[in-house]
Design a protein around this motif. Structure first.
Motif, short mmCIF file in Angstrom:
data_model
loop_
_atom_site.label_atom_id
_atom_site.label_comp_id
_atom_site.label_asym_id
_atom_site.label_seq_id
_atom_site.Cartn_x
_atom_site.Cartn_y
_atom_site.Cartn_z
N GLY A 253 0.76 -1.31 -0.07
CA GLY A 253 0.06 -0.09 -0.13
C GLY A 253 0.75 1.11 -0.27
O GLY A 253 2.03 1.37 0.36
N GLY B 232 -2.45 3.94 2.80
CA GLY B 232 -1.92 2.61 2.54
C GLY B 232 -2.34 1.79 3.39
O GLY B 232 -2.51 0.30 2.80
N GLN C 80 -5.53 0.75 1.78
CA GLN C 80 -5.33 -0.19 0.47
C GLN C 80 -5.06 -1.48 0.86
O GLN C 80 -5.40 -2.49 0.16
N ALA C 81 -4.06 -1.97 1.93
CA ALA C 81 -3.64 -3.37 2.22
C ALA C 81 -4.77 -3.98 2.83
O ALA C 81 -5.23 -5.20 2.17
N THR D 219 1.45 -4.65 4.81
CA THR D 219 0.70 -4.92 3.61
C THR D 219 0.38 -6.39 3.57
O THR D 219 -0.91 -6.77 3.43
N THR E 47 -0.17 0.49 -6.32
CA THR E 47 -0.15 -0.05 -4.94
C THR E 47 -1.65 -0.63 -4.48
O THR E 47 -2.46 -0.04 -4.93
N GLY E 48 -1.30 -1.54 -3.79
CA GLY E 48 -2.30 -2.21 -3.23
C GLY E 48 -3.53 -2.85 -4.26
O GLY E 48 -4.73 -3.09 -3.40
#
Length: 237
Positions: free
Chosen positions: A10, A32, A35-36, A64, A208-209
């Motif tokens: 993330g 982040g 997102q994880a 993450t 990301t993620g």
């Protein structure tokens, strides 16, 4: 058909601040963390299960992996960490703001440092505080393995032994594998698996993620790849 799921960590605090990160061990931002969790949520919604996970030794990747597995109720599966899955080492660029670096060196040069698989950023020296030889997690590495700078081609060379000796055997034994790592270490693996040219990998960006699924044949040739859609309902975190 074998399935391999790749997940870039993330958003980190330095992603948020637009800084070159490399091996600097910065944490996830609040976004982040979300997102994880969401990555695990979408994997769960799509019915994914994993037998084993692989990640780097950097906290943004480790956290993450942890949050993704927690969202899937899979914290009990084994997770193996390796420095070989670390982000590319950006040398003297680490910690610098990308916009400031462009102002100093120009857009063309910075783009070459970021995207040309053979372009090396300015190196650090072993007396630099950023030198990984000062970090206890790398005490087992040889002087040759400790980078002063690194391009994408060297990142591939560094990651491949872990791919061939650890991840591939897990896939061949039909374990369901999740690899949570970094933008450039994942780009390196995708370039190797997909036999991408330097020009093709220069255009490759992994967000990301967002889980990236690779469908492979028994010889580990890619049959298909796709990103999973976002979850319909966000999870906590």
């Amino acid at each position: 058909m074998l399935k391999l799921v790749l997940l870039r960590h993330g958003e980190s605090i330095w992603n948020q601040e637009n800084r070159f990160t490399g091996w600097t061990d910065v944490d996830l931002s609040e976004e982040g963390l979300r997102q994880a969790w969401h990555a695990g949520d979408v994997l769960r919604q799509h019915g994914y299960m994993f037998d084993i996970g692989f990640t780097s030794v950097l906290k943004r990747s480790i956290k993450t992996m942890h949050l993704t597995l927690e969202a899937m109720d899979l914290l009990w599966i084994p997770v193996q960490k390796s420095w070989r899955l670390n982000e590319r080492f950006y040398g003297a660029l680490q910690g610098l703001n990308k916009a400031d670096t462009i102002a100093q060196y120009g857009t063309e040069q910075v783009q070459r440092w970021r995207r040309d698989p053979h372009e090396l950023p300015p190196p650090i020296t072993p007396d630099d505080p950023r030198y990984p030889g000062h970090d206890a997690r790398y005490r087992h590495l040889t002087a040759r393995e400790l980078p002063l700078t690194e391009n994408l081609s060297q990142t591939i060379t560094r990651a491949l032994p872990f791919w061939t000796e650890t991840i591939v055997p897990a896939l061949r034994s039909h374990q369901k594998v999740l690899v949570c790592a970094h933008g450039n270490s994942l780009r390196a693996l995708v370039q190797y698996i997909d036999h991408l040219s330097d020009a093709e990998v220069a255009e490759l960006d992994i967000p990301t993620g967002t889980p990236l699924v690779l469908e492979l044949d028994d010889d580990l040739n890619r049959l298909n790849q796709y990103y999973l859609e976002p979850p319909t309902q966000p999870g906590p975190g």
